[in-house]
Design an enzyme around this catalytic site. Structure first.
Site, PDB file in Angstrom:
ATOM      1  N   ASP A   1      52.272  30.962  87.425  1.00  0.00           N
ATOM      2  CA  ASP A   1      51.516  29.744  87.685  1.00  0.00           C
ATOM      3  C   ASP A   1      50.854  29.779  89.049  1.00  0.00           C
ATOM      4  O   ASP A   1      51.521  29.738  90.061  1.00  0.00           O
ATOM      5  CB  ASP A   1      52.494  28.572  87.608  1.00  0.00           C
TER       6      ASP A   1
ATOM      7  N   HIS B   1      44.833  25.989  77.994  1.00  0.00           N
ATOM      8  CA  HIS B   1      44.856  25.347  79.308  1.00  0.00           C
ATOM      9  C   HIS B   1      44.036  26.126  80.338  1.00  0.00           C
ATOM     10  O   HIS B   1      43.290  25.542  81.127  1.00  0.00           O
ATOM     11  CB  HIS B   1      46.310  25.220  79.768  1.00  0.00           C
TER      12      HIS B   1
END
Length: 440
Positions: free
Chosen positions: A251, A348
């Site tokens: 991330d 995403h």
């Protein structure tokens, strides 16, 4: 988590996309000084020779890694500077432990009391970040530790200006965020007059700072809400790398980096603000704070392939599904043998890319959190999403709106708290944070 931005960690070149919302590396803010305080001496005596959005998404982020892994035994020696052009805790590499806390001024407290409070807070932050005791009331919680990359960052909420009679100085960029369809916000854990972000590589050092800040509030302010977070500790991996969030995803791959030519333009208010900007916000930034719960029981029922399709990247190494390595540019047009897009249209990472949002970008610098389990055993865990930008209307808001309209990750996350804060530029020697606003 957001493909378009990332949070600073100790890994090279990071920007972020991951669950939660739209890592730099140790830079000018952090140095190892030759002068050794009592606390630093005790904390590093045995170190010689030893050696991981958007508003609408929900992810953590990482920053560029340092050239070598940080020895765990040396964590206490890292020191971030309190005084500077910008406040610490924005481009500082992500720390292992964090506390976010909001305060409301008490009844009868106004501009004068707020100024005295910010002066106390700034002095305490300066001392603690240097590895020194907080003052005569120091609790000794961090007595044996060094600075441990401690940073303390201060911001003002929308309501602060009305309570202090400074409505004319309230920036337009601080107007309340719009409502989003994915919001399930607890108003008691949102917003606030004042906001403090604390980060450190040692949990006791971070708690020590939190306690000192709360004590310094005295009769001027009371805690509105407080949240605790964590990240991977520096040196925990064989090599510096982008962090992972609680969904197991790398991330922060595409976070803006300080080396980018347009980094300051995107993240900080200009040093010489224009007619529509407040002069006291020069070199400051705006922080959007969101508590994003990850619905981990539902997420973990997906296959590895299903999780990768939701994000648009490989879980193993963060590489785009279109191929390559973590930092390889994603090919949004690539199709498989049957003509299907390799990176799903609602992935995403696709939705949060700056080039899919008119260039909107923000610096994501979150912490993961775990607050136990519900009565039925469901984990209350996720991301304390924090993103930085020169203007949230050009950073967070457009990306979150797009995520609201069709992000595959939305069914696995829930936005439960929110705040927007104006974070002024750094304090010069002899100044306190916010002095240009409160005494201007």
């Amino acid at each position: 988590m957001a493909e378009q931005s990332t949070s600073p960690t100790r890994a090279p070149g990071a920007t972020g996309e991951a669950p939660g919302g739209p890592g730099p590396h140790h830079s000018g803010n952090t140095t190892a000084r030759e002068g050794v305080s009592r606390r630093r001496l005790l904390g590093t005596a045995g170190a010689t020779g030893l050696v991981l959005g958007t508003a609408g998404a929900a992810a953590g982020y990482a920053v560029a890694p340092s050239s070598a892994a940080t020895p765990l035994t040396s964590l206490g020696s890292e020191e971030a500077m309190f005084h500077g052009k910008h406040q610490p805790g924005i481009t500082t590499p992500m720390q292992a432990c964090g506390h976010l806390v909001a305060f409301d001024l008490t009844a009868g407290a106004g501009r004068k009391e707020a100024a005295a409070l910010l002066r106390r807070w700034s002095d305490t932050a300066r001392r603690l970040m240097a590895g020194e005791p907080a003052g005569i009331r120091d609790t000794d919680v961090a007595r044996d530790a060094g600075p441990s990359s401690l940073t303390v960052t201060f911001g003002f909420g929308h309501s602060f200006f009305g309570r202090t009679g400074l409505e004319k100085q309230r920036p337009v960029a601080l107007d309340p965020l719009p409502d989003f369809s994915s919001d399930h916000l607890d108003r008691n854990r949102s917003n606030g007059d004042l906001w403090v972000q604390i980060g450190a590589d040692d949990a006791l050092v971070a708690f020590h700072a939190l306690r000192a800040i709360q004590q310094d509030a005295g009769s001027a302010a009371r805690v509105r809400w407080q949240m605790n977070g964590f990240n991977r500790s520096p040196g925990a991996t064989a090599r510096p790398m982008t962090t992972r969030n609680l969904m197991g995803q790398i991330d922060g791959t595409r976070n803006p980096k300080p080396a980018d030519t347009d980094f300051d333009e995107r993240i900080f208010v200009p040093g010489r603000p224009g007619k529509t900007e407040q002069a006291w916000m020069a070199n400051g930034s705006y922080a959007v704070v969101r508590r994003i719960r990850m619905l981990l029981d539902d997420w973990e029922k997906l296959s590895a392939k299903g999780q990768e399709d939701v994000i648009g990247r490989r879980k193993s190494d963060g590489a785009p599904l279109s191929g390559g390595a973590e930092t390889t540019e994603m090919d949004l047009e690539k199709t498989d043998e049957e003509g299907n897009l390799v990176v799903p249209i609602n992935a995403h990472a696709r939705i949060t890319r700056p080039d899919q949002n008119g260039g909107a970008a923000m610096l994501r610098r979150p912490f993961s959190y775990h607050d136990g389990f519900d009565a039925d055993g469901v984990p209350d865990a996720g991301l304390l999403f924090v993103c930085w930008q020169a203007d949230p209307l050009r950073g967070f808001v457009p990306v979150q709106r797009k995520l609201d309209r069709g992000d595959a990750l939305s069914q696995f996350i829930r936005h439960e708290a929110s705040g927007l804060f104006a974070v002024p530029g750094g304090a010069a020697e002899g100044e306190y944070v916010g002095q240009r606003l409160l005494e201007g």
